[in-house]
Scaffold this motif. Structure first.
Motif, mmCIF file in Angstrom:
data_model
loop_
_atom_site.group_PDB
_atom_site.id
_atom_site.type_symbol
_atom_site.label_atom_id
_atom_site.label_comp_id
_atom_site.label_asym_id
_atom_site.label_seq_id
_atom_site.Cartn_x
_atom_site.Cartn_y
_atom_site.Cartn_z
ATOM 1 N N GLU A 116 0.829 -1.209 0.000
ATOM 2 C CA GLU A 116 0.000 0.000 0.000
ATOM 3 C C GLU A 116 0.858 1.253 0.000
ATOM 4 N N LYS A 117 1.989 1.238 0.716
ATOM 5 C CA LYS A 117 2.902 2.378 0.716
ATOM 6 C C LYS A 117 3.480 2.590 -0.684
ATOM 7 N N LYS A 118 3.904 1.495 -1.330
ATOM 8 C CA LYS A 118 4.431 1.600 -2.694
ATOM 9 C C LYS A 118 3.357 2.108 -3.647
ATOM 10 N N ASN A 119 2.143 1.626 -3.468
ATOM 11 C CA ASN A 119 1.042 2.061 -4.318
ATOM 12 C C ASN A 119 0.804 3.561 -4.162
ATOM 13 N N ASN A 120 0.855 4.065 -2.923
ATOM 14 C CA ASN A 120 0.709 5.505 -2.691
ATOM 15 C C ASN A 120 1.846 6.282 -3.345
ATOM 16 N N ASP A 121 3.063 5.739 -3.279
ATOM 17 C CA ASP A 121 4.199 6.385 -3.941
ATOM 18 C C ASP A 121 3.992 6.437 -5.456
ATOM 19 N N PHE A 122 3.444 5.352 -6.032
ATOM 20 C CA PHE A 122 3.173 5.338 -7.469
ATOM 21 C C PHE A 122 2.127 6.390 -7.837
ATOM 22 N N ILE A 123 1.143 6.558 -6.976
ATOM 23 C CA ILE A 123 0.109 7.580 -7.215
ATOM 24 C C ILE A 123 0.743 8.967 -7.207
ATOM 25 N N LEU A 124 1.632 9.214 -6.226
ATOM 26 C CA LEU A 124 2.333 10.506 -6.172
ATOM 27 C C LEU A 124 3.210 10.705 -7.409
ATOM 28 N N MET A 125 3.883 9.642 -7.841
ATOM 29 C CA MET A 125 4.743 9.743 -9.029
ATOM 30 C C MET A 125 3.906 10.028 -10.266
ATOM 31 N N ASP A 126 2.749 9.396 -10.373
ATOM 32 C CA ASP A 126 1.868 9.645 -11.509
ATOM 33 C C ASP A 126 1.416 11.101 -11.517
ATOM 34 N N ALA A 127 1.087 11.628 -10.339
ATOM 35 C CA ALA A 127 0.690 13.041 -10.232
ATOM 36 C C ALA A 127 1.850 13.946 -10.625
ATOM 37 N N ALA A 128 3.061 13.602 -10.184
ATOM 38 C CA ALA A 128 4.243 14.403 -10.532
ATOM 39 C C ALA A 128 4.480 14.363 -12.042
ATOM 40 N N MET A 129 4.303 13.187 -12.641
ATOM 41 C CA MET A 129 4.495 13.055 -14.098
ATOM 42 C C MET A 129 3.487 13.919 -14.852
ATOM 43 N N SER A 130 2.282 14.020 -14.327
ATOM 44 C CA SER A 130 1.282 14.835 -15.020
ATOM 45 C C SER A 130 1.590 16.324 -14.901
ATOM 46 N N TYR A 170 18.336 14.072 -18.033
ATOM 47 C CA TYR A 170 18.806 14.327 -16.665
ATOM 48 C C TYR A 170 18.079 15.544 -16.068
ATOM 49 N N LYS A 171 17.967 16.615 -16.849
ATOM 50 C CA LYS A 171 17.274 17.822 -16.372
ATOM 51 C C LYS A 171 15.799 17.509 -16.070
ATOM 52 N N CYS A 172 15.177 16.738 -16.946
ATOM 53 C CA CYS A 172 13.771 16.366 -16.743
ATOM 54 C C CYS A 172 13.624 15.507 -15.489
ATOM 55 N N LEU A 173 14.547 14.597 -15.301
ATOM 56 C CA LEU A 173 14.505 13.719 -14.136
ATOM 57 C C LEU A 173 14.659 14.520 -12.845
ATOM 58 N N MET A 174 15.548 15.499 -12.845
ATOM 59 C CA MET A 174 15.734 16.345 -11.665
ATOM 60 C C MET A 174 14.466 17.152 -11.375
ATOM 61 N N ARG A 175 13.823 17.642 -12.440
ATOM 62 C CA ARG A 175 12.577 18.387 -12.278
ATOM 63 C C ARG A 175 11.480 17.488 -11.710
ATOM 64 N N LEU A 176 11.408 16.252 -12.224
ATOM 65 C CA LEU A 176 10.423 15.292 -11.738
ATOM 66 C C LEU A 176 10.661 14.973 -10.262
ATOM 67 N N LYS A 177 11.908 14.752 -9.896
ATOM 68 C CA LYS A 177 12.241 14.461 -8.495
ATOM 69 C C LYS A 177 11.826 15.622 -7.590
ATOM 70 N N LYS A 178 12.076 16.840 -8.047
ATOM 71 C CA LYS A 178 11.727 18.019 -7.255
ATOM 72 C C LYS A 178 10.211 18.070 -7.015
ATOM 73 N N ILE A 179 9.427 17.846 -8.066
ATOM 74 C CA ILE A 179 7.973 17.862 -7.947
ATOM 75 C C ILE A 179 7.499 16.714 -7.053
ATOM 76 N N PHE A 180 8.047 15.520 -7.281
ATOM 77 C CA PHE A 180 7.647 14.340 -6.509
ATOM 78 C C PHE A 180 7.907 14.549 -5.022
ATOM 79 N N PHE A 181 9.117 14.969 -4.670
ATOM 80 C CA PHE A 181 9.457 15.103 -3.261
ATOM 81 C C PHE A 181 8.731 16.263 -2.592
ATOM 82 N N ALA A 182 8.386 17.300 -3.355
ATOM 83 C CA ALA A 182 7.570 18.388 -2.804
ATOM 84 C C ALA A 182 6.193 17.847 -2.417
#
Length: 188
Positions: A116-130, A170-182
């Protein structure tokens, strides 16, 4: 989260072939089962089959006078699905462990919480990707999900060479990480 009364009502509804109860069981449990099967060498079709078998087991138990549920339905469904899937993998010779001893190694409740924790992380990642925007979303999708190499990505996205594509990735990945962790820190 379901209360014990809601769970008992669902089981009674399942035993009586109540459409609402059956749809509720599907809605609340299918994604978990599908994720488990897909993460363990299975396909979407396998997930459908295993989920159907799991619901049939639950149906038979709900109809028996001796069945007593000592955990949440979700935990029970996960446990049955896991056991059925491991049995099928063993039959297909893709899994060599002993099924009988599995429960002693990893308690289902702990594994379910982790899932369930991983699933929540995937949901957050999907939101960050959008939220990341184009062309980053398409570029990361091409590299990580479609497994395209940098030369193919450079050609597809119009970069002069694979090094430029790699830098942009790499730049896109850093941007994604920033959004995800926020989002992660805010618990959204």
């Amino acid at each position: 989260m379901s209360t014990p009364e809601q769970e008992i009502t669902l089981l009674k509804g399942l035993a009586q072939n109540d459409r609402v109860a059956i749809e509720t069981l599907y809605r609340e449990n299918y994604n978990m089962v599908q994720a488990f099967i897909l993460n363990n060498n299975g396909s979407v079709d396998d997930a459908r089959d295993i989920f159907q078998e799991t619901i049939m087991v639950l149906y038979e138990k709900a109809n028996s006078n001796t069945f007593e549920l000592n955990c949440k339905i979700k935990t029970y469904v996960y446990s049955v699905c896991r056991r059925l899937w491991l049995k099928k993998l063993q039959q297909l010779q893709r899994y060599s462990g002993q099924i009988d001893s599995i429960e002693e190694i990893v308690p289902v409740e702990e594994e379910l919480e982790e899932h369930e924790k991983k699933n929540n992380d995937f949901i957050l990642m999907d939101a960050a990707m959008s939220k990341i925007g184009e062309p980053c979303k398409s570029l990361l999708d091409a590299y990580y999900l479609q497994n395209k190499n940098m030369q193919a990505i450079a050609a597809e996205f119009g970069y002069t060479n694979s090094d430029n594509a790699k830098t942009q990735k790499y730049k896109c990945l850093m941007r994604l990480k920033k959004i995800f962790f926020a989002q992660y820190k805010n618990g959204q």
